[in-house]
Structure formats: C-alpha cells, structure tokens
Design a protein around this motif. Structure first.
Motif, short mmCIF file in Angstrom:
data_model
loop_
_atom_site.label_atom_id
_atom_site.label_comp_id
_atom_site.label_asym_id
_atom_site.label_seq_id
_atom_site.Cartn_x
_atom_site.Cartn_y
_atom_site.Cartn_z
N VAL A 1 -0.33 63.45 -5.10
CA VAL A 1 0.48 63.89 -3.96
C VAL A 1 0.21 65.34 -3.59
O VAL A 1 -0.15 65.65 -2.44
N ALA A 2 0.37 66.25 -4.56
CA ALA A 2 0.16 67.66 -4.26
C ALA A 2 -1.30 67.96 -3.93
O ALA A 2 -1.60 68.77 -3.05
N HIS A 3 -2.21 67.31 -4.64
CA HIS A 3 -3.63 67.54 -4.38
C HIS A 3 -4.00 67.20 -2.95
O HIS A 3 -4.70 67.97 -2.26
N LEU A 4 -3.55 66.06 -2.47
CA LEU A 4 -3.87 65.67 -1.09
C LEU A 4 -3.20 66.61 -0.08
O LEU A 4 -3.76 66.92 0.97
N PHE A 5 -2.01 67.09 -0.42
CA PHE A 5 -1.31 68.02 0.47
C PHE A 5 -2.06 69.35 0.58
O PHE A 5 -2.06 69.98 1.63
N THR A 6 -2.71 69.80 -0.52
CA THR A 6 -3.44 71.07 -0.45
C THR A 6 -4.55 71.03 0.58
O THR A 6 -4.85 72.03 1.22
N HIS A 7 -5.17 69.87 0.73
CA HIS A 7 -6.30 69.76 1.66
C HIS A 7 -5.87 69.38 3.07
O HIS A 7 -6.48 69.84 4.04
N ASN A 8 -4.86 68.55 3.18
CA ASN A 8 -4.39 68.11 4.49
C ASN A 8 -2.86 68.11 4.51
O ASN A 8 -2.23 67.10 4.19
N HIS B 1 -9.72 63.33 5.44
CA HIS B 1 -8.47 62.67 5.05
C HIS B 1 -8.74 61.57 4.03
O HIS B 1 -9.78 60.90 4.07
N TRP B 2 -7.79 61.37 3.12
CA TRP B 2 -7.98 60.40 2.03
C TRP B 2 -8.29 58.99 2.55
O TRP B 2 -8.98 58.21 1.88
N SER B 3 -7.81 58.66 3.73
CA SER B 3 -8.02 57.31 4.26
C SER B 3 -9.45 57.08 4.73
O SER B 3 -9.82 55.94 5.04
N ARG B 4 -10.28 58.14 4.77
CA ARG B 4 -11.65 58.00 5.28
C ARG B 4 -12.71 58.22 4.19
O ARG B 4 -13.87 58.48 4.50
N MET B 5 -12.31 58.13 2.94
CA MET B 5 -13.26 58.38 1.85
C MET B 5 -14.38 57.33 1.79
O MET B 5 -15.52 57.65 1.45
N GLU B 6 -14.08 56.10 2.11
CA GLU B 6 -15.13 55.07 2.12
C GLU B 6 -16.16 55.37 3.21
O GLU B 6 -17.36 55.13 3.03
N ASP B 7 -15.71 55.94 4.33
CA ASP B 7 -16.65 56.35 5.38
C ASP B 7 -17.59 57.44 4.88
O ASP B 7 -18.79 57.44 5.19
N VAL B 8 -17.04 58.38 4.10
CA VAL B 8 -17.87 59.46 3.54
C VAL B 8 -18.90 58.87 2.58
O VAL B 8 -20.06 59.26 2.57
N ARG B 9 -18.46 57.90 1.79
CA ARG B 9 -19.38 57.26 0.85
C ARG B 9 -20.55 56.61 1.58
O ARG B 9 -21.71 56.73 1.16
N ARG B 10 -20.27 55.92 2.67
CA ARG B 10 -21.35 55.29 3.43
C ARG B 10 -22.25 56.34 4.09
O ARG B 10 -23.47 56.19 4.13
N ARG B 11 -21.65 57.40 4.59
CA ARG B 11 -22.41 58.43 5.30
C ARG B 11 -23.42 59.11 4.38
O ARG B 11 -24.54 59.44 4.80
N TYR B 12 -23.02 59.34 3.14
CA TYR B 12 -23.89 60.05 2.20
C TYR B 12 -24.51 59.12 1.16
O TYR B 12 -25.02 59.58 0.14
N GLY B 13 -24.49 57.83 1.41
CA GLY B 13 -24.93 56.85 0.41
C GLY B 13 -26.33 57.10 -0.11
O GLY B 13 -26.57 57.06 -1.32
N ASN C 1 -7.12 56.63 -2.82
CA ASN C 1 -8.56 56.89 -2.89
C ASN C 1 -8.93 58.11 -3.74
O ASN C 1 -9.95 58.77 -3.49
N ASP C 2 -8.14 58.38 -4.75
CA ASP C 2 -8.45 59.52 -5.62
C ASP C 2 -9.76 59.32 -6.38
O ASP C 2 -10.40 60.29 -6.78
N GLY C 3 -10.18 58.07 -6.58
CA GLY C 3 -11.41 57.82 -7.33
C GLY C 3 -12.67 58.30 -6.63
O GLY C 3 -13.70 58.49 -7.29
N TYR C 4 -12.61 58.54 -5.32
CA TYR C 4 -13.79 58.99 -4.58
C TYR C 4 -13.96 60.51 -4.76
O TYR C 4 -13.92 61.28 -3.78
N HIS C 5 -14.18 60.92 -5.99
CA HIS C 5 -14.14 62.37 -6.25
C HIS C 5 -15.41 63.09 -5.79
O HIS C 5 -15.33 64.22 -5.30
N GLN C 6 -16.57 62.46 -5.95
CA GLN C 6 -17.79 63.09 -5.44
C GLN C 6 -17.74 63.20 -3.92
O GLN C 6 -18.10 64.23 -3.34
N GLU C 7 -17.27 62.16 -3.29
CA GLU C 7 -17.13 62.17 -1.83
C GLU C 7 -16.14 63.26 -1.40
O GLU C 7 -16.35 63.94 -0.39
N TYR D 1 -7.15 50.95 -8.57
CA TYR D 1 -6.87 52.37 -8.80
C TYR D 1 -6.85 53.15 -7.49
O TYR D 1 -5.95 53.96 -7.24
N ASN D 2 -7.83 52.91 -6.63
CA ASN D 2 -7.88 53.66 -5.38
C ASN D 2 -6.78 53.25 -4.41
O ASN D 2 -6.38 54.06 -3.56
#
Length: 322
Positions: free
Chosen positions: A55-62, A266-278, A252-258, A246-247
């Motif tokens: 909760v707090a971690h996601l708030f720090t970024h967004n 935003h946390w809801s777009r982590m799968e998009d980041v994974r595809r973009r940098y795949g 989506n906390d598991g997408y830590h490299q992304e 878990y995610n």
C-alpha cells in the motif's frame, strides 16, 4: 478525484481497514483471552508488512488523489499504519533506492543505496539474510526514534549533521517535504503516547513486537527482490515473480524488475511494461523467481547473475529498450 486510476480506491480502503484493525485491537486487548492476544501480534505484523510493501510503496510512486491536501491526509494515514513517516519513506525509496538500485561498494566508498543488500559486507557480496533482516530492522527502529525526537526538537538535527533527516533518508528534503514529514512524525508520536496512556500492555506486548517483526519481514522482501541480480544492469538489477495469485492480491508487486525500469508506471500497467521490454529482459538474463520475494529463501536454484564479472559486456537489447 483519483489521480491515476479509480482502482486506487482499493488501496485507500485497505489503508483505512488497517488503521481500524489497529485501533480495534488496542480497544479489545484487555477484554480478550491469551489465545486471541497471541493471534493479534502476528496479524498486526502481517498487516504492517503488507501496508509497507504494497500500500505505502505504491502510494510513494503514484499518490492516489488529484488534490494535494487529500494526498497529504492519506500520507498521514499511511504513516499511522506503517509506523513510520510516509514522507521519509517516499524520499528514501524514490530518491535513494530508485536512484542507486541496490548498488555495490565502489571506488568512492560504500553503497549509496541505504537499503543495499551489499551495505556492510566485507567481501563485496550480499550480506547474510539474517544480518540484513534483523540488523536492518534495528537500524530502522533507531532512525525512526531519532526522527521523531528531532521533529519535536529540530535543534538536535542541526547539532548532529551526520544524523540529520537528510542523511537518514539519503536525499535532500525540500521544504514542503520537511513540513509534511514533521507533521507525520508528530502525529505518530501522539498516537503512540495515546496508546501508551490507554493501553500500555498493548503497546509493549503487541504493537512494538509486531512493528519490529514487520520491519524484519520487509527486509526479507527487499533482500530477495535483489538477491542474485546485477545492480549495474538496468535490465537485470531486480528479481521478478509472475505468479498470478500473488500479483492479484498484491497489485502486481511481483513485477519488480519492470517496476525498477518504470517506477512511475501505475501498478495496473506492469504487464504492459513487461511486454514492452520483453526482448531486453531476455537478452540480459533478467532473474525470475518461482516464489514471491518474501519466500525467496525457498528459491535455491536462483540464477545468480551478480556473480558474472562486472566488466563483462551485457547482452545487447533487442527491440524496445528505452
């Protein structure tokens, strides 16, 4: 009302629920059996761990809201649930950890990332998990106590520049951040004093032990989010876990490299980041764990790319990588 997505209402609701659980536990403490008391401690430890890591971690970024005052209020609420200044957490995490990415010691001295898993290791490798988790929890507790004291007596921080708030959080605080942090520290201190006055046994036998246990668990999480990764490679400086359950429960906390690649996404777009940098992630042998970071000690076959010679050229990324 919502700055990034109405989905953040879930996070705000979880923060409120945690605060309610904390104060309801304090109220019920003298009226419940020993068995219930023994259950309250791990419950609060897990809630605090979840609030810090998710909760707090996601708030720090967004931050959740469009209006700055609503975000300031949410920051105070999150401070109560995590037992630390949310503003201090924001600065140390965003402007220290995400700047230096769990760096190793170098020619200029020790790691600059205050939470680095290499900090304090004499042989240039990761600290042991035991030392990192428990000694780190002690250091965090000590720093938090010092920050609360300097919030009431600012002259103490001026007299000890090595332990000024800027040094504790690892980055220079702006005036607005300093004011917000002081407000949160004062509120936290008043809450603790209020609980001590009304429920001293709850503070001594439930609140403080669960808070320390949460700090240990948070350190375990951070340790295995970076253990085995290569700090010098922006495409492989963290460890991800792609388990769906878990995610789902951790936003989506598991997408830590992304997340390290695009920390403001935003946390809801982590799968998009994974595809973009795949392609780049694959070329650079990005570390993927079969278990969540908090259970990283079970991942005994982890791909330890931190052991690759640092002067070895990383693979050249294919496709989109910037």
């Amino acid at each position: 009302m919502w700055r990034c997505s109405a989905k953040d209402a879930w996070l705000a609701g979880l923060s409120l629920a945690h605060a309610c659980a904390l104060f309801c536990s304090a109220y019920a403490w003298p009226h419940v059996s020993i068995g219930w008391k023994l259950g309250i401690v791990p419950m609060l430890a897990l809630l605090t761990t979840y609030s810090i890591v998710i909760v707090a971690h996601l708030f720090t970024h967004n931050p959740w809201f469009r209006h700055p005052r609503l975000n300031a209020a949410a920051s105070v609420l999150n401070s109560v649930t995590i037992g630390q200044s949310m503003q201090a957490y924001h600065v140390s995490h965003v402007r220290n950890h995400h700047r230096y990415h769990n760096d190793r010691p170098g020619p200029n001295g020790p790691p600059r990332d205050l939470s680095s898993t290499y900090a304090g290791a004499s042989d240039g490798t990761h600290l042991s998990i035991w030392r990192y988790a428990f000694a780190g929890a002690v250091a965090t507790s000590r720093n938090e106590a010092w920050l609360r004291l300097t919030a009431f007596v600012p002259a103490l921080a001026a007299a000890d520049s090595a332990r000024s708030p800027d040094q504790v959080v690892g980055a220079r605080l702006r005036d607005g951040e300093r004011r917000q942090m002081r407000l949160e520290l004062i509120v936290l201190t008043l809450v603790l004093l209020g609980l001590l006055a009304v429920r001293p046994s709850f503070v001594l036998f439930a609140y403080l032990p669960s808070f320390f246990a949460a700090l240990v668990l948070v350190n375990v999480q951070n340790y295995f989010e970076h253990f085995g990764a290569c700090p010098e490679n922006r495409f492989a400086n963290s460890v991800s876990h792609y388990g769906r359950l878990y995610n789902f429960v951790t936003f989506n906390d598991g997408y830590h490299q992304e997340h390290h690649l695009c920390p403001q996404e935003h946390w809801s777009r982590m799968e998009d980041v994974r595809r973009r940098y795949g392609a780049a992630l694959a070329d650079n042998r990005h570390v993927v764990s079969p278990v969540p970071a908090i259970l990283g000690f079970l991942d005994r076959r982890r791909n330890r790319i931190d052991r690759v010679p640092r002067d070895a050229a990383p693979a050249r990324p294919r496709g989109k990588s910037a």
